[in-house]
Design a protein around this motif. Structure first.
Motif, mmCIF file in Angstrom:
data_model
loop_
_atom_site.group_PDB
_atom_site.id
_atom_site.type_symbol
_atom_site.label_atom_id
_atom_site.label_comp_id
_atom_site.label_asym_id
_atom_site.label_seq_id
_atom_site.Cartn_x
_atom_site.Cartn_y
_atom_site.Cartn_z
ATOM 1 N N UNK A 153 13.017 -2.508 9.289
ATOM 2 C CA UNK A 153 14.294 -2.011 9.802
ATOM 3 C C UNK A 153 14.051 -0.777 10.659
ATOM 4 N N UNK A 154 13.399 -0.996 11.781
ATOM 5 C CA UNK A 154 13.058 0.089 12.700
ATOM 6 C C UNK A 154 12.775 -0.553 14.046
ATOM 7 N N UNK A 155 12.455 0.293 15.055
ATOM 8 C CA UNK A 155 12.164 -0.265 16.367
ATOM 9 C C UNK A 155 10.676 -0.315 16.676
ATOM 10 N N UNK A 180 8.891 -8.813 11.210
ATOM 11 C CA UNK A 180 10.041 -8.932 12.099
ATOM 12 C C UNK A 180 10.580 -7.535 12.367
ATOM 13 N N UNK A 181 10.639 -7.141 13.627
ATOM 14 C CA UNK A 181 11.160 -5.828 14.020
ATOM 15 C C UNK A 181 12.643 -5.980 14.331
ATOM 16 N N UNK A 182 13.488 -5.337 13.556
ATOM 17 C CA UNK A 182 14.931 -5.461 13.776
ATOM 18 C C UNK A 182 15.384 -4.741 15.039
ATOM 19 N N UNK A 183 14.698 -3.669 15.415
ATOM 20 C CA UNK A 183 15.083 -2.935 16.616
ATOM 21 C C UNK A 183 15.985 -1.762 16.314
ATOM 22 N N UNK A 184 16.476 -1.142 17.379
ATOM 23 C CA UNK A 184 17.273 0.068 17.234
ATOM 24 C C UNK A 184 18.666 -0.216 16.717
ATOM 25 N N UNK A 185 19.254 -1.326 17.125
ATOM 26 C CA UNK A 185 20.602 -1.656 16.698
ATOM 27 C C UNK A 185 20.734 -3.155 16.492
#
Length: 272
Positions: A174-176, A10-15
């Motif tokens: 925890x990254x994009x 799961x990619x959390x994304x930038x924010x």
């Protein structure tokens, strides 16, 4: 042995801020950077290919750099825009490893190309009368082939070391995108070898450029100011990110730094 093996991340994304205004701002910002980087580098590619007067070693290396920058932004920024528009975006294990390989390749290729360009300028500055003899077609092909061998090997080493790890617990990155250090925070198996190889690879790829650029310092610094500016913009955040162990990785701050060398630098390179 009772844990199930991870098949997707799961990619959390930038924010993780759900406010629409901030999300839209970042979407438009990254889309603008993507356009600047892509169009700027494509203009360089077209200009060098179709202008016979630019078929010289220096511009051939600039052409290669523009292509690498384009591949880097093409493989990362669309993924970021996807994670921003669809929070909690998933990526399969295979796709994540593929993205990791191409990202580490483009990162390494840019660093080695900077060294190659520094060598070209070193020969031009310190041996001007022999420049055309030394930097002939065969030498250019040999240097670019060396760049490919080094960077592909570097990518395979890092990707292979990630593949040998066992992911049986957390699967949230925890990254994009699939970066090395965020991935090293997830495995159930030891990551010490990975950390050591990241450190060695970063230091090795970064030292070559300074070796040639520092030769004949007075001439180099006056003639190669643009090269030094690009190198400084690129190397500083990369070295800061990769010389530290995964245990000291601060996700929120380092995502901003990663965004700089992945997106901002490729957009600035054509301008510089």
């Amino acid at each position: 042995m009772n844990h199930s093996i991870i098949t997707e991340f799961i990619i959390l994304g930038f924010t993780q801020n759900a406010e629409l205004q901030e999300i839209l701002f970042l979407v438009f910002l990254f889309f603008f950077i993507y356009l600047v980087a892509f169009l700027g580098n494509m203009l360089i590619v077209i200009a060098i290919i179709y202008n016979n007067t630019l078929h010289t070693p220096m511009y051939v290396f600039l052409l290669a750099l523009a292509i690498v920058d384009s591949i880097c932004t093409k493989s990362i920024i669309p993924e970021i825009l996807g994670t921003m528009l669809t929070p909690g975006n998933t990526i399969s294990y295979g796709s994540c490893m593929s993205q990791l390989f191409f990202f580490t390749w483009s990162l390494g290729a840019e660093m080695v190309l900077f060294t190659t360009m520094a060598y070209d300028r070193y020969i031009a500055i310190c041996f001007p009368l022999h420049y055309s003899t030394i930097m002939n077609l065969c030498m250019c092909v040999a240097l670019l082939s060396t760049v490919m061998v080094i960077t592909v090997t570097n990518s395979w080493v890092h990707t292979g070391l990630i593949l040998r790890l066992t992911f049986c617990g957390p699967n949230t990155i925890d990254h994009f995108f699939c970066e090395i250090l965020p991935l090293l925070a997830l495995p159930c198996s030891p990551v010490r070898i990975n950390e050591v190889m990241v450190y060695i690879g970063d230091i090795t790829l970064a030292t070559g450029d300074s070796t040639f650029t520092s030769e004949d310092k007075q001439k180099a610094f006056s003639t190669c100011s643009s090269h030094l500016a690009v190198v400084s913009l690129y190397y500083s955040p990369v070295i800061y990110t990769y010389i530290r162990p995964a245990s000291s990785y601060t996700f929120e701050k380092d995502k901003e730094i990663a965004a700089f060398y992945v997106h901002v630098t490729p957009a600035l390179n054509p301008i510089v």
